[in-house]
Design a protein around this motif. Sequence first.
Motif, PDB file in Angstrom:
ATOM      1  N   MET A 255       0.827  -1.207   0.000  1.00 48.61           N
ATOM      2  CA  MET A 255       0.000   0.000   0.000  1.00 48.61           C
ATOM      3  C   MET A 255       0.861   1.256   0.000  1.00 48.61           C
ATOM      4  SD  MET A 255      -3.117   1.037   2.575  1.00 48.61           S
ATOM      5  CE  MET A 255      -4.231  -0.175   1.844  1.00 48.61           C
ATOM      6  N   MET A 256       1.905   1.284   0.827  1.00 50.21           N
ATOM      7  CA  MET A 256       2.760   2.467   0.897  1.00 50.21           C
ATOM      8  C   MET A 256       3.489   2.703  -0.427  1.00 50.21           C
ATOM      9  SD  MET A 256       5.422   3.768   3.816  1.00 50.21           S
ATOM     10  CE  MET A 256       6.822   2.722   3.479  1.00 50.21           C
ATOM     11  N   LYS A 257       3.953   1.624  -1.056  1.00 47.87           N
ATOM     12  CA  LYS A 257       4.667   1.772  -2.332  1.00 47.87           C
ATOM     13  C   LYS A 257       3.755   2.372  -3.394  1.00 47.87           C
ATOM     14  CE  LYS A 257       7.998   0.988  -5.395  1.00 47.87           C
ATOM     15  NZ  LYS A 257       7.305   1.357  -6.654  1.00 47.87           N
ATOM     16  N   LYS A 258       2.529   1.868  -3.509  1.00 44.34           N
ATOM     17  CA  LYS A 258       1.594   2.389  -4.502  1.00 44.34           C
ATOM     18  C   LYS A 258       1.240   3.839  -4.208  1.00 44.34           C
ATOM     19  CE  LYS A 258       1.143  -1.442  -6.860  1.00 44.34           C
ATOM     20  NZ  LYS A 258       1.668  -1.559  -8.245  1.00 44.34           N
ATOM     21  N   ALA A 273      -7.753   3.399   5.182  1.00 44.21           N
ATOM     22  CA  ALA A 273      -7.410   1.993   5.377  1.00 44.21           C
ATOM     23  C   ALA A 273      -6.995   1.733   6.829  1.00 44.21           C
ATOM     24  CB  ALA A 273      -6.278   1.590   4.437  1.00 44.21           C
ATOM     25  N   ALA A 274      -7.319   0.530   7.293  1.00 49.61           N
ATOM     26  CA  ALA A 274      -6.887   0.094   8.627  1.00 49.61           C
ATOM     27  C   ALA A 274      -5.600  -0.709   8.450  1.00 49.61           C
ATOM     28  CB  ALA A 274      -7.971  -0.746   9.283  1.00 49.61           C
ATOM     29  N   VAL A 275      -4.483  -0.053   8.645  1.00 53.20           N
ATOM     30  CA  VAL A 275      -3.176  -0.665   8.376  1.00 53.20           C
ATOM     31  C   VAL A 275      -2.704  -1.446   9.599  1.00 53.20           C
ATOM     32  CG1 VAL A 275      -0.781  -0.217   7.728  1.00 53.20           C
ATOM     33  CG2 VAL A 275      -2.618   1.212   6.801  1.00 53.20           C
ATOM     34  N   ALA A 276      -2.297  -2.690   9.369  1.00 49.01           N
ATOM     35  CA  ALA A 276      -1.764  -3.502  10.465  1.00 49.01           C
ATOM     36  C   ALA A 276      -0.498  -2.860  11.026  1.00 49.01           C
ATOM     37  CB  ALA A 276      -1.470  -4.912   9.965  1.00 49.01           C
ATOM     38  N   ASP A 277      -0.425  -2.734  12.342  1.00 47.97           N
ATOM     39  CA  ASP A 277       0.734  -2.095  12.969  1.00 47.97           C
ATOM     40  C   ASP A 277       1.971  -2.988  12.931  1.00 47.97           C
ATOM     41  OD1 ASP A 277      -0.606   0.268  13.659  1.00 47.97           O
ATOM     42  OD2 ASP A 277      -1.459  -0.682  15.442  1.00 47.97           O
ATOM     43  N   PHE A 278       1.750  -4.293  12.885  1.00 43.50           N
ATOM     44  CA  PHE A 278       2.865  -5.227  12.944  1.00 43.50           C
ATOM     45  C   PHE A 278       2.759  -6.278  11.844  1.00 43.50           C
ATOM     46  CE2 PHE A 278       2.134  -3.664  17.236  1.00 43.50           C
ATOM     47  CZ  PHE A 278       3.410  -3.299  17.646  1.00 43.50           C
ATOM     48  N   LYS A 279       3.879  -6.900  11.536  1.00 43.86           N
ATOM     49  CA  LYS A 279       3.919  -8.009  10.591  1.00 43.86           C
ATOM     50  C   LYS A 279       4.923  -9.042  11.097  1.00 43.86           C
ATOM     51  CE  LYS A 279       7.476  -5.914   7.650  1.00 43.86           C
ATOM     52  NZ  LYS A 279       7.812  -5.466   6.271  1.00 43.86           N
ATOM     53  N   PRO A 280       4.772 -10.303  10.719  1.00 37.48           N
ATOM     54  CA  PRO A 280       5.742 -11.322  11.139  1.00 37.48           C
ATOM     55  C   PRO A 280       7.135 -11.028  10.584  1.00 37.48           C
ATOM     56  CG  PRO A 280       3.719 -12.348  10.378  1.00 37.48           C
ATOM     57  CD  PRO A 280       3.612 -10.901  10.019  1.00 37.48           C
ATOM     58  N   ILE A 281       8.155 -11.269  11.399  1.00 40.55           N
ATOM     59  CA  ILE A 281       9.527 -11.081  10.932  1.00 40.55           C
ATOM     60  C   ILE A 281       9.852 -12.079   9.831  1.00 40.55           C
ATOM     61  CG2 ILE A 281      11.959 -11.277  11.605  1.00 40.55           C
ATOM     62  CD1 ILE A 281      11.215 -10.185  14.327  1.00 40.55           C
ATOM     63  N   PRO A 305       5.734  -0.104   8.490  1.00 39.78           N
ATOM     64  CA  PRO A 305       5.955   1.332   8.285  1.00 39.78           C
ATOM     65  C   PRO A 305       4.700   2.116   8.621  1.00 39.78           C
ATOM     66  CG  PRO A 305       5.719   0.194   6.182  1.00 39.78           C
ATOM     67  CD  PRO A 305       5.843  -0.864   7.233  1.00 39.78           C
ATOM     68  N   ASP A 306       4.859   3.282   9.193  1.00 40.96           N
ATOM     69  CA  ASP A 306       3.726   4.171   9.480  1.00 40.96           C
ATOM     70  C   ASP A 306       3.419   4.927   8.190  1.00 40.96           C
ATOM     71  OD1 ASP A 306       2.056   6.303  10.235  1.00 40.96           O
ATOM     72  OD2 ASP A 306       2.832   6.236  12.293  1.00 40.96           O
ATOM     73  N   ILE A 307       2.461   4.431   7.439  1.00 40.47           N
ATOM     74  CA  ILE A 307       2.200   4.976   6.103  1.00 40.47           C
ATOM     75  C   ILE A 307       1.802   6.443   6.174  1.00 40.47           C
ATOM     76  CG2 ILE A 307       0.797   4.781   4.022  1.00 40.47           C
ATOM     77  CD1 ILE A 307       0.513   1.828   4.547  1.00 40.47           C
ATOM     78  N   LEU A 308       0.862   6.760   7.046  1.00 40.00           N
ATOM     79  CA  LEU A 308       0.376   8.139   7.132  1.00 40.00           C
ATOM     80  C   LEU A 308       1.512   9.099   7.482  1.00 40.00           C
ATOM     81  CD1 LEU A 308      -1.915  10.197   7.124  1.00 40.00           C
ATOM     82  CD2 LEU A 308      -2.377   9.578   9.513  1.00 40.00           C
ATOM     83  N   LYS A 309       2.277   8.765   8.505  1.00 43.53           N
ATOM     84  CA  LYS A 309       3.363   9.649   8.940  1.00 43.53           C
ATOM     85  C   LYS A 309       4.446   9.769   7.871  1.00 43.53           C
ATOM     86  CE  LYS A 309       6.507  10.395  12.852  1.00 43.53           C
ATOM     87  NZ  LYS A 309       6.914   9.883  14.188  1.00 43.53           N
ATOM     88  N   THR A 310       4.795   8.644   7.257  1.00 42.17           N
ATOM     89  CA  THR A 310       5.862   8.650   6.254  1.00 42.17           C
ATOM     90  C   THR A 310       5.480   9.487   5.038  1.00 42.17           C
ATOM     91  OG1 THR A 310       6.567   6.436   6.944  1.00 42.17           O
ATOM     92  CG2 THR A 310       7.288   7.191   4.775  1.00 42.17           C
ATOM     93  N   LYS A 341       1.448  12.968  13.119  1.00 47.05           N
ATOM     94  CA  LYS A 341       1.408  12.390  11.764  1.00 47.05           C
ATOM     95  C   LYS A 341       1.536  13.420  10.649  1.00 47.05           C
ATOM     96  CE  LYS A 341       0.323   8.295  13.503  1.00 47.05           C
ATOM     97  NZ  LYS A 341       1.196   7.117  13.470  1.00 47.05           N
ATOM     98  N   ASN A 342       1.520  14.716  10.996  1.00 43.75           N
ATOM     99  CA  ASN A 342       1.581  15.783   9.988  1.00 43.75           C
ATOM    100  C   ASN A 342       0.360  15.769   9.081  1.00 43.75           C
ATOM    101  OD1 ASN A 342       2.943  18.070   8.996  1.00 43.75           O
ATOM    102  ND2 ASN A 342       3.765  16.924   7.257  1.00 43.75           N
ATOM    103  N   ALA A 343      -0.768  15.289   9.633  1.00 42.39           N
ATOM    104  CA  ALA A 343      -2.030  15.295   8.878  1.00 42.39           C
ATOM    105  C   ALA A 343      -2.714  16.642   9.068  1.00 42.39           C
ATOM    106  CB  ALA A 343      -2.939  14.168   9.360  1.00 42.39           C
ATOM    107  N   ASP A 344      -3.549  17.000   8.113  1.00 44.78           N
ATOM    108  CA  ASP A 344      -4.321  18.238   8.218  1.00 44.78           C
ATOM    109  C   ASP A 344      -5.593  18.032   9.030  1.00 44.78           C
ATOM    110  OD1 ASP A 344      -2.890  20.199   6.274  1.00 44.78           O
ATOM    111  OD2 ASP A 344      -3.030  18.324   5.165  1.00 44.78           O
TER     112      ASP A 344
END
Length: 396
Positions: A255-258, A273-281, A305-310, A341-344
Amino acid sequence: MIKDKHIALYVTGGIAAYKSLNVVRELIKKDAQVQVIMTKAAQEFVTPLTFATLSQRPVITDNFTPQTSPNDFIPHIKLALWTDLAVVIPATANIIGKIANGLADDIVSTSILATKAKKLVFPAMNTDMYNNFAVKNNLDILKKMNIQVIQPATGFLAEGMTGKGRLPELPEIVTAIENNFIDKKLTGKKVIVTAGGTKENIDPVRYIGNRSSGKMGLAMAEVARDLGADITLITTVETDLTDIEIIKVQTAAEMMKKLQDRFDTIDVLVMAAAVADFKPINVADQKIKKNDNEDIFTIKLTKNPDILKTVASTKTHQFVVGFAAETQNLLANAEKKLASKNADVILANNVSENGAGFNVDTNKITLLQKDHEPDSWPLMSKVDVAKKFWGFYINL
């Protein structure tokens, strides 16, 4: 919204022709002016007299017989000039083919060909007919002609089958018609909406995810599209939304790449979107088998990755909207998110509250904006939430 608008309603020869009667009735109740035009085949299902009674106008059925006066010998041209919106309901495979190929051999096809006004088509037919290559090709041609094609519903069909091809329900039909008269206040705006919950693989058959249905994001995209915006929807869920660029993803990284690929070119980002905070290593190549000798299985996780913040950290002119789905301390957590998050804008909701959580059609939002008091909205449909938000954005 449609008061005094001239709506030409073309009824063609499908069993769903009888449903057009309720469409006429609803449009008349909303004070629209409705002119019904019927093919010969349509008259086998419903009589012109019935439509004339509801529309309070004579039904046009012939290209050669005067309709309203002895001198009215070119009704298809007169009708074309009168029309603000042309609606074909139900649209059979036959009339779809005629429109797509510029054929004009009856009052319906000649009138549509002569009409410069917007056109709205509601296909309704047997599933196998709808899926036929020729019909699909003709529908693609209609879209290239800037004719709106409304996806048929899936359900019980007249011949006893269940499948796609059923006419949508009346409220959806009326809404689609009304949308053509909405002031397109977002015309020229490029918008990205994200929707759905991301899924992080554990192995080929299991994943870490959440309960998000994507309904809020889909509503945000749909309403913005109807207001004239150019929409890209990056989503993990299936959708029948049309006139929208749809990009399917699964993981947060995808999602972040797109999103990053397109962020520089847009005006508004709605991060629903409800982004998962964690993923399996580590992701197993094969299905992880249960071991009868072990009652506990441990999965090591790492932060996504924190998509919104990034993404928001790179904004130049973009208006960025984030969501805060909380179960406690709603305002405190949402205020923290707004600051970090630097959101408006942050749209916050308590997903543990009845009617405001995942997999429901309603939501209860509090809008947070820097240097403004929180604005709490009552419980309403997610579509109405989207309408209220875009109204807020337009009036900034």
